[in-house]
Design a protein around this motif. Structure first.
Motif, PDB file in Angstrom:
ATOM      1  N   GLU A   1       0.831  -1.200   0.000  1.00  0.00           N
ATOM      2  CA  GLU A   1       0.000   0.000   0.000  1.00  0.00           C
ATOM      3  C   GLU A   1       0.867   1.251   0.000  1.00  0.00           C
ATOM      4  OE1 GLU A   1      -2.523   1.826   3.469  1.00  0.00           O
ATOM      5  OE2 GLU A   1      -3.647   0.145   2.594  1.00  0.00           O
ATOM      6  N   CYS A   2       0.405   2.267  -0.722  1.00  0.00           N
ATOM      7  CA  CYS A   2       1.107   3.551  -0.748  1.00  0.00           C
ATOM      8  C   CYS A   2       0.078   4.663  -0.543  1.00  0.00           C
ATOM      9  CB  CYS A   2       1.864   3.745  -2.060  1.00  0.00           C
ATOM     10  SG  CYS A   2       0.809   3.712  -3.527  1.00  0.00           S
ATOM     11  N   ARG A   3       0.537   5.791  -0.058  1.00  0.00           N
ATOM     12  CA  ARG A   3      -0.362   6.891   0.261  1.00  0.00           C
ATOM     13  C   ARG A   3       0.181   8.196  -0.281  1.00  0.00           C
ATOM     14  NH1 ARG A   3      -2.285   5.644   6.532  1.00  0.00           N
ATOM     15  NH2 ARG A   3      -3.109   3.534   6.110  1.00  0.00           N
ATOM     16  N   GLY A   4      -0.769   9.083  -0.620  1.00  0.00           N
ATOM     17  CA  GLY A   4      -0.435  10.413  -1.073  1.00  0.00           C
ATOM     18  C   GLY A   4      -1.129  11.444  -0.198  1.00  0.00           C
ATOM     19  N   PRO A   5      -1.267  12.667  -0.696  1.00  0.00           N
ATOM     20  CA  PRO A   5      -1.997  13.680   0.073  1.00  0.00           C
ATOM     21  C   PRO A   5      -3.430  13.248   0.363  1.00  0.00           C
ATOM     22  CG  PRO A   5      -0.777  14.681  -1.735  1.00  0.00           C
ATOM     23  CD  PRO A   5      -0.689  13.205  -1.933  1.00  0.00           C
TER      24      PRO A   5
END
Length: 301
Positions: free
Chosen positions: A120-124
């Motif tokens: 999993e990756c996250r941004g703003p």
């Protein structure tokens, strides 16, 4: 006989019997040992074989103990290999998405890169204003920002009102279906993971009249796009056929261009000759009397 002689003879008899018994004992003992030698030998061999089997079992046990030690040493040696890892691009620019974890060193076989896992990756958090996943003149379907599986997140839907507090809706799923109203509405969805907001997105729901006006005012770009693509395809086909014709009839094309070049050269030469003749004929008449005056002056002298 006297009592002393009787005692002596009795003692001698006892001595002779004892010696006879001793001789018989020694004789039977030799025979017994001779008879028992094979059994004793077999028992010795059995004991030797038992000792050998015990030794072999001990060796097997030691080998079995050494094999895990060797495997553990190999695992340790494998763990000491430096494995370089790089991360792929995240599938989203905001909120929560997924990305690939790529191994660049230590891949099986001759592969230079291999995918180890997907994480999993996250941004703003703020994703701004989104678009519905489907819409019609009667209803609209909205979706929160999430990844599979969708049930691992918690969703909060709000109905936004200008200058008023937002209303929290009862729907807690990732998809919300809204029916169009006489007034436009704005909705917001927050995606939570372990009570932490990881994504937030807003939607505007237009009325049926506004949607129809928006669709009618939109330029008909589809027809223009189809027309341009058709013309482009026709031009490409024409150019391809022209190139094929030139390649097949290269000799004739070469002769044609050579003849055309020669005719142009001849025309240019003729035009240059005509220009020279015209310049000779078009001399000014004032130049001729001047020559005559010079000749007369020389004759008079």
């Amino acid at each position: 006989m006297s009592p002393g002689g009787a005692g002596c003879s009795a003692g001698l008899l006892m001595t002779a019997v004892w010696l006879l018994l001793a001789g018989l004992q020694s004789t039977y003992g030799i025979n017994i040992t001779a008879v028992q030698d094979p059994s004793l030998a077999n028992e010795g061999e059995g004991e030797d074989e038992g000792e050998n089997e015990v030794e072999e079992e001990a060796e097997n046990d030691s080998e079995a103990e050494n094999e895990p030690q060797a495997e553990a040493e190999e695992d340790v040696s494998n763990r000491t290999v430096v494995k370089e890892v790089e991360f792929g691009m995240c599938t989203v620019t905001c909120g929560v998405g997924i990305r690939e974890v790529i191994l660049t060193n230590g891949c099986p076989g001759s592969e230079s890169k291999c995918i180890v896992r997907v994480e999993e990756c996250r941004g703003p958090v703020d994703c701004g204003w989104g678009k519905p996943i489907s819409e019609s003149l009667e209803s609209v379907r909205l979706a929160c920002v999430h990844t599979s599986p969708a049930n691992r997140f918690k969703y909060i839907w709000r109905l936004l009102r200008p200058d008023q507090q937002a209303i929290i809706l009862a729907n807690d799923s990732a998809i919300l279906e809204v029916h169009r109203d006489t007034h436009p509405k704005a909705f917001e969805c927050e995606t939570l993971d372990n009570n932490e907001i990881v994504a937030s997105i807003k939607f505007t729901i237009y009325t049926t009249t506004e949607l129809q006006m928006k669709r009618s005012s939109r330029p008909d770009t589809d027809a223009v796009l189809v027309f341009v693509l058709t013309i482009g395809v026709i031009m490409c086909i024409f150019v391809i056929f022209l190139l094929m014709f030139i390649i097949i009839n290269w000799a004739a094309v070469k002769d044609f261009w050579g003849a055309k070049a020669s005719t142009t050269e001849m025309q240019s030469e003729l035009s240059s000759m005509r220009y020279k003749d015209s310049t000779c004929l078009d001399q000014s008449p004032t130049e001729i009397p001047g020559h005559e005056d010079d000749a007369l002056s020389e004759w008079n002298e």
